[in-house]
Design a protein around this motif. Structure first.
Motif, PDB file in Angstrom:
ATOM      1  N   ALA A 667     -19.972-151.568  11.162  1.00 28.71           N
ATOM      2  CA  ALA A 667     -20.498-152.763  11.633  1.00 28.71           C
ATOM      3  C   ALA A 667     -19.617-153.392  12.754  1.00 28.71           C
ATOM      4  CB  ALA A 667     -21.087-153.736  10.569  1.00 28.71           C
ATOM      5  N   HIS A 668     -18.267-153.506  12.236  1.00 32.27           N
ATOM      6  CA  HIS A 668     -17.303-153.810  13.110  1.00 32.27           C
ATOM      7  C   HIS A 668     -17.282-153.100  14.452  1.00 32.27           C
ATOM      8  CE1 HIS A 668     -13.428-155.859  14.311  1.00 32.27           C
ATOM      9  NE2 HIS A 668     -12.998-154.722  14.826  1.00 32.27           N
ATOM     10  N   LEU A 669     -17.226-151.545  14.306  1.00 32.10           N
ATOM     11  CA  LEU A 669     -17.317-150.913  15.639  1.00 32.10           C
ATOM     12  C   LEU A 669     -18.532-150.958  16.375  1.00 32.10           C
ATOM     13  CD1 LEU A 669     -15.911-147.333  14.163  1.00 32.10           C
ATOM     14  CD2 LEU A 669     -14.698-149.341  15.268  1.00 32.10           C
ATOM     15  N   LEU A 670     -19.618-151.231  15.790  1.00 30.38           N
ATOM     16  CA  LEU A 670     -21.000-151.595  16.631  1.00 30.38           C
ATOM     17  C   LEU A 670     -21.151-152.939  17.354  1.00 30.38           C
ATOM     18  CD1 LEU A 670     -23.583-150.236  14.101  1.00 30.38           C
ATOM     19  CD2 LEU A 670     -22.965-149.229  16.404  1.00 30.38           C
ATOM     20  N   HIS A 671     -20.602-153.975  16.730  1.00 28.19           N
ATOM     21  CA  HIS A 671     -20.713-155.275  17.177  1.00 28.19           C
ATOM     22  C   HIS A 671     -19.768-155.311  18.333  1.00 28.19           C
ATOM     23  CE1 HIS A 671     -17.523-158.135  16.069  1.00 28.19           C
ATOM     24  NE2 HIS A 671     -17.269-157.309  15.149  1.00 28.19           N
ATOM     25  N   THR A 672     -18.468-154.774  18.577  1.00 26.00           N
ATOM     26  CA  THR A 672     -17.453-154.629  19.281  1.00 26.00           C
ATOM     27  C   THR A 672     -17.879-153.691  20.249  1.00 26.00           C
ATOM     28  OG1 THR A 672     -16.070-153.367  17.997  1.00 26.00           O
ATOM     29  CG2 THR A 672     -15.771-155.713  17.717  1.00 26.00           C
ATOM     30  N   ASP A 673     -18.897-152.936  20.171  1.00 28.58           N
ATOM     31  CA  ASP A 673     -19.271-151.866  21.252  1.00 28.58           C
ATOM     32  C   ASP A 673     -18.117-150.817  21.291  1.00 28.58           C
ATOM     33  OD1 ASP A 673     -21.674-153.085  21.842  1.00 28.58           O
ATOM     34  OD2 ASP A 673     -20.648-154.469  23.157  1.00 28.58           O
ATOM     35  N   ALA A 674     -17.307-150.640  20.281  1.00 29.80           N
ATOM     36  CA  ALA A 674     -16.455-149.608  20.240  1.00 29.80           C
ATOM     37  C   ALA A 674     -17.236-148.320  20.076  1.00 29.80           C
ATOM     38  CB  ALA A 674     -15.460-149.756  19.050  1.00 29.80           C
ATOM     39  N   ILE A 675     -18.168-148.157  19.709  1.00 28.27           N
ATOM     40  CA  ILE A 675     -19.074-146.859  19.515  1.00 28.27           C
ATOM     41  C   ILE A 675     -20.446-147.298  20.047  1.00 28.27           C
ATOM     42  CG2 ILE A 675     -17.650-145.855  17.650  1.00 28.27           C
ATOM     43  CD1 ILE A 675     -19.941-146.683  15.753  1.00 28.27           C
ATOM     44  N   SER A 676     -21.081-146.291  20.283  1.00 33.72           N
ATOM     45  CA  SER A 676     -22.578-146.433  20.978  1.00 33.72           C
ATOM     46  C   SER A 676     -23.602-146.887  19.847  1.00 33.72           C
ATOM     47  CB  SER A 676     -22.876-145.192  21.721  1.00 33.72           C
ATOM     48  OG  SER A 676     -24.252-145.320  22.084  1.00 33.72           O
ATOM     49  N   TRP A 677     -24.370-147.721  20.357  1.00 26.35           N
ATOM     50  CA  TRP A 677     -25.590-147.990  19.509  1.00 26.35           C
ATOM     51  C   TRP A 677     -26.585-147.153  19.215  1.00 26.35           C
ATOM     52  CZ3 TRP A 677     -26.678-153.184  17.114  1.00 26.35           C
ATOM     53  CH2 TRP A 677     -25.571-154.026  17.391  1.00 26.35           C
ATOM     54  N   GLU A 704     -23.685-157.804   8.115  1.00 25.70           N
ATOM     55  CA  GLU A 704     -22.356-157.897   9.003  1.00 25.70           C
ATOM     56  C   GLU A 704     -22.581-158.029  10.083  1.00 25.70           C
ATOM     57  OE1 GLU A 704     -18.292-158.225   8.096  1.00 25.70           O
ATOM     58  OE2 GLU A 704     -20.054-158.136   6.793  1.00 25.70           O
ATOM     59  N   ILE A 705     -23.572-157.130  11.001  1.00 26.01           N
ATOM     60  CA  ILE A 705     -23.552-157.333  12.376  1.00 26.01           C
ATOM     61  C   ILE A 705     -24.184-158.585  12.831  1.00 26.01           C
ATOM     62  CG2 ILE A 705     -24.678-156.336  14.469  1.00 26.01           C
ATOM     63  CD1 ILE A 705     -24.561-153.544  13.170  1.00 26.01           C
ATOM     64  N   ALA A 706     -25.159-159.156  12.110  1.00 26.62           N
ATOM     65  CA  ALA A 706     -25.734-160.544  12.349  1.00 26.62           C
ATOM     66  C   ALA A 706     -24.723-161.607  12.061  1.00 26.62           C
ATOM     67  CB  ALA A 706     -26.905-160.692  11.153  1.00 26.62           C
ATOM     68  N   GLU A 707     -24.071-161.448  11.126  1.00 27.96           N
ATOM     69  CA  GLU A 707     -22.592-162.430  10.633  1.00 27.96           C
ATOM     70  C   GLU A 707     -21.916-162.515  12.034  1.00 27.96           C
ATOM     71  OE1 GLU A 707     -19.495-163.529   7.556  1.00 27.96           O
ATOM     72  OE2 GLU A 707     -20.614-161.801   7.127  1.00 27.96           O
ATOM     73  N   TYR A 708     -21.410-161.430  12.705  1.00 28.60           N
ATOM     74  CA  TYR A 708     -20.468-161.356  13.657  1.00 28.60           C
ATOM     75  C   TYR A 708     -21.271-161.620  14.965  1.00 28.60           C
ATOM     76  CZ  TYR A 708     -16.916-158.617  11.438  1.00 28.60           C
ATOM     77  OH  TYR A 708     -15.940-158.279  10.484  1.00 28.60           O
ATOM     78  N   LYS A 709     -22.453-161.465  15.363  1.00 32.65           N
ATOM     79  CA  LYS A 709     -23.033-161.616  16.616  1.00 32.65           C
ATOM     80  C   LYS A 709     -23.969-162.721  16.549  1.00 32.65           C
ATOM     81  CE  LYS A 709     -24.472-158.099  19.147  1.00 32.65           C
ATOM     82  NZ  LYS A 709     -23.344-158.262  20.339  1.00 32.65           N
ATOM     83  N   GLY A 710     -24.495-163.111  15.564  1.00 37.61           N
ATOM     84  CA  GLY A 710     -25.482-164.195  15.244  1.00 37.61           C
ATOM     85  C   GLY A 710     -26.851-163.544  15.367  1.00 37.61           C
ATOM     86  N   LEU A 711     -27.843-164.357  14.808  1.00 32.22           N
ATOM     87  CA  LEU A 711     -29.284-163.519  14.682  1.00 32.22           C
ATOM     88  C   LEU A 711     -29.847-163.503  16.147  1.00 32.22           C
ATOM     89  CD1 LEU A 711     -31.207-162.380  12.709  1.00 32.22           C
ATOM     90  CD2 LEU A 711     -32.197-164.408  12.473  1.00 32.22           C
TER      91      LEU A 711
END
Length: 802
Positions: A667-677, A704-711
């Motif tokens: 989830a951390h790698l996705l919300h930081t765009d470190a890896i592709s969605w 986890e992604i919703a917590e990082y980025k917001g809904l």
């Protein structure tokens, strides 16, 4: 001292004996004689009266002593007289040492000057003192006599005992002397007999020597004609002697044995089979005695290369003997039996039968050592699943049926060996056995030592047999599916097939050997030792050419490390670097200095993910470190994307903690765009393609992604037109059932706001135009109403979540 001074001042010619005066005064006081008179002329008379009764008192004292002890012997009377004489001498010699108050006062002329009243008072006072002293002396004499009598009695007893001892010693001495004389007589008779026999043997030897010399002269005439025949028949006679004996004869060197085998052309003959049997027996015994935990695999290859089907009796006997000789290696021998049993179940059954018979024989004879070795071997065979657990329960029941110290001790040892296995396969059985042990402990049927052993057994069971593993790591060599378990009972086994231990001629020896070679090639591959030996024994030129060819091939070959030693060292280095770094930037800096070779990037990614999964809670350190490597090189991006797909497909293998940490890591790698969605295309949100583990993984990932980025931002990303192809599995719109499942899933995890598009799509979806039967019209109407109600509730829940 006063008495001596007064006598000197008087200077009287009369000399008085003080000891006689003392005795006379004491006796005069008791017999009322020698009283003091008033007149001065009566003083000499008083002295005479005190002197005269001395002899009388002596005789009276002797008569009194005789009356006291009339039965005393002559030695006792002599002892008493000596004692009195010693006492009188001591008194006369040591009178100066007597205290002043003990000395008796004698009459002096000065006493005439004293008044009569004073003299009367002094005489009465002296009488009292004399009386008390006399009683004390008598008591002292009486006590001395008693001590002397007791000492005399003890001396008499010791003298009698000493005389009895001397008498016994004399009798023993005479008896030994008689025995010595008898043995000398027999020895002389035997020596005489031996000398006669020696003379007879000398006569016979001389006669035989003459007879042999005559025969030798006769044989010299025919020596030339019979020489070849003797040469050909002599080794055959030795061979017959070696082969017809019960034990195979004396030791034969290997070279001599090979020569003898080469001399025999018929391989079906009894001589050749007997030689092969002896070689097989020696080989099996040697391999069984060499086996241990470290070399068990190599030994098993060599053992299976031998014909164990023909020598199955020898193999079972050798294993049982080796186990009884060294019980500490019982688990190793049990592993050997387990491997052989997986290939040849009849051998494992034969060995188990012999162990059962041995245990029953030892139990009937009350032989503890036999029962101990057999029961220990059976316990380890139960651990290796060669024997069924019913056999172990029968052994324990038999040992505890009639509780004795030895039987309970054997049962406790047996239970320690296979208790962990019985806890897994038969918990009710081991509970019954423990209840029986508890009753024996409460009833105190055994001694204290065995009671302590039972208490220790209960503690071992409480600790889950942590110090008594069923099978150690190095001996788990057979899979459970490949093992064959024998269900034998203690009462079923009757025959141990002991004839298999003895050599027997096989009429189809060659055929059976060929069959076993085929079996051996299937088990351990084609390892024809004869072919290899013949190929090695070539000429010198051929060996030189083969060595040159091998050197050329080695120059062309590349060495591949199949042990993965370098890989293990790399992982250790990465792990230590991660644990020793304070923050992710320092860790990334140290890891970049490792200069990884091409292809080792995936090991770095795996170590970062594994370290993150092993933590009790997710640590952001590993997510930031993975993000940094993804930003540095695209190779790491590809590796982490592949790892995401692999982890999602195998998430059912992870426990709850690892599953949560892995989902938060990605989830951390996705919300930081470190890896592709685009990696989300592997997720298919429907009832058929998901499991409980995968749904938990998706839940933790999206929360986890919703917590990082917001809904709102997360919803915008999911509605991105460029990524809709990757989200078709997460937000399915191809079937109403899948759409409802996705809506219900995201609503249940608190992310109902992500399903607005799905709800609109479900409302606007055209209803299917299928032919409806009149009977099912009501059911279809109810179904449509229920679907409308479901969609209405979904829209309500989404509005509430917003």
């Amino acid at each position: 001292m006063s008495t001596q001074s007064s006598s000197k001042r008087a200077a009287s010619p009369i000399v008085y004996d003080k000891t006689k005066l003392k005795r006379a005064s004491s006796h005069s006081a008791s017999s009322s004689e020698g009283e003091v008179t008033d007149s001065d002329n009566e003083a000499p008379r008083q002295v005479q009266s005190t002197i005269k009764p001395v002899t009388a008192t002596k005789t009276s004292r002797r008569s009194k002593s005789k009356e006291v002890s009339p039965r005393r012997s002559r030695s006792q009377s002599l002892g008493s007289s000596k004692e009195n004489r010693f006492r009188s001498n001591s008194r006369s010699e040591n009178e100066d040492d007597i205290p002043e108050w003990k000395k008796e006062r004698s009459f002096t002329p000065e006493d005439e000057m004293k008044p009569r009243k004073w003299r009367a008072a002094e005489s009465s006072r002296s009488d009292k003192h004399r009386r008390s002293h006399r009683e004390r002396d008598e008591e002292r004499d009486r006590m001395k006599r008693r001590r002397l009598e007791a000492r005399r009695d003890r001396f008499d007893d010791s003298r009698d005992r000493r005389s009895d001892r001397h008498r016994d010693q004399d009798s023993d001495r005479h008896r030994d002397r008689d025995r010595q004389r008898e043995s000398d007589r027999h020895r002389y008779r035997d020596r005489h007999r031996d000398s006669e026999r020696h003379r007879d043997s000398e006569r016979h030897r001389d006669s035989d020597r003459h007879r042999d010399s005559d025969r030798h002269r006769d044989s010299e005439r025919h020596r030339d004609g019979d020489k070849n025949q003797e040469i050909t028949t002599k080794p055959k006679k030795k061979t017959d002697n070696l082969l017809t004996s019960k034990t195979g004869g004396a030791y034969i060197p290997p070279a001599r044995l090979r020569m003898m085998q080469a001399a025999i052309t018929d391989k079906n003959s009894a001589e050749y089979q007997r030689m092969a049997w002896e070689a097989l027996k020696k080989s099996i015994n040697g391999l069984v005695n060499k086996v241990n935990v470290g070399n068990i695999k190599e030994i098993m290859y060599e053992l299976l290369a031998e014909n164990v089907i023909r020598g199955r009796g020898l193999l079972c006997r050798s294993i049982i003997q080796a186990q009884s000789a060294s019980p500490t290696f019982t688990n190793v021998y049990a592993a050997v039996v387990a491997i052989v049993n997986s290939k040849f179940p009849q051998i494992g059954e034969l060995l188990l039968k012999r162990l059962i018979l041995q245990f029953r024989r030892g139990y009937r004879r009350s032989d503890k050592s036999i029962c101990l070795s057999a029961s220990q071997f059976i316990a380890h065979l139960v651990n290796q699943q060669v024997a069924h657990e019913v056999l172990a329960l029968e052994v324990l029941t038999l040992l505890l049926e009639k509780a004795t110290d030895d039987s309970v001790e054997l049962a406790v040892g047996f239970l320690k060996e296979c208790g962990k296995k019985l806890e897994e396969v038969s918990p009710k059985g081991i509970n019954a056995i423990c209840e029986r042990l508890r009753s024996i402990l409460h009833e105190s049927e055994v001694n204290i030592r065995v009671q302590y052993m039972i208490e220790v057994m209960f503690q071992v069971r409480k600790d889950k047999f942590k110090d008594h593993e069923a099978v150690v790591d190095g001996l788990m060599l057979v899979e459970e599916d490949d093992q064959f378990t024998h269900l034998l009972s203690l009462d079923e086994v009757t025959d141990g097939e002991d004839l298999l231990n003895v050599f027997k001629i096989d009429t189809e020896y060659q055929e059976n050997e060929e069959k076993y070679k085929e079996i051996k090639s299937e088990l351990i591959g084609d390892a024809d030792s004869d072919g290899s030996k013949s190929s090695d024994s070539g000429s010198d030129d051929a060996s030189d050419s083969s060595e040159e060819d091998e050197e050329e091939e080695e120059a062309k070959q590349t060495i591949i490390d199949q042990t993965e030693t370098n890989l293990v060292g790399l992982r250790r280095t990465i792990y230590l670097t991660l644990q020793s770094s304070l923050d992710y930037e320092e860790a990334a800096h140290k890891l970049l200095k490792l200069n990884l070779k091409p292809g080792q990037e995936v090991e770095l990614c795996n170590m970062i993910l594994d370290c993150s999964a092993q933590q009790r809670t997710y640590e952001k350190f590993y997510g930031l470190l993975a993000q940094r490597f993804c930003m540095l090189n695209k190779i790491y991006v590809e590796k982490f994307e592949e790892m995401f797909m692999t982890q999602y497909e195998t998430c059912h293998r992870l426990d709850a903690t690892k599953l949560r940490n892995v989902s938060k890591f990605f989830a951390h790698l996705l919300h930081t765009d470190a890896i592709s969605w685009g990696v989300l295309q592997v997720i298919k949100m429907n009832e058929d393609d998901t499991t409980s583990s995968s749904r938990i993984f998706v839940k933790q990932l999206f929360l986890e992604i919703a917590e990082y980025k917001g809904l709102p931002k997360f919803n915008e990303r999911l509605k991105d037109e460029t990524l809709q192809g990757y989200f078709e599995g997460i937000m399915p719109k191809d079937h109403p059932k899948k759409t409802r499942f996705a809506i219900n899933f995201f609503t249940s995890i608190g992310l109902g706001g992500l399903t607005d598009g799905l709800r609109e799509h479900l409302k606007n979806m055209p209803k299917p135009t299928a032919a409806i039967h009149p009977e099912s019209s009501s059911s279809s109407s109810s179904g449509s109403s229920s679907s409308d109600s479901d969609s209405g509730t979904d829209s309500d829940s989404s509005s509430d979540s917003e």
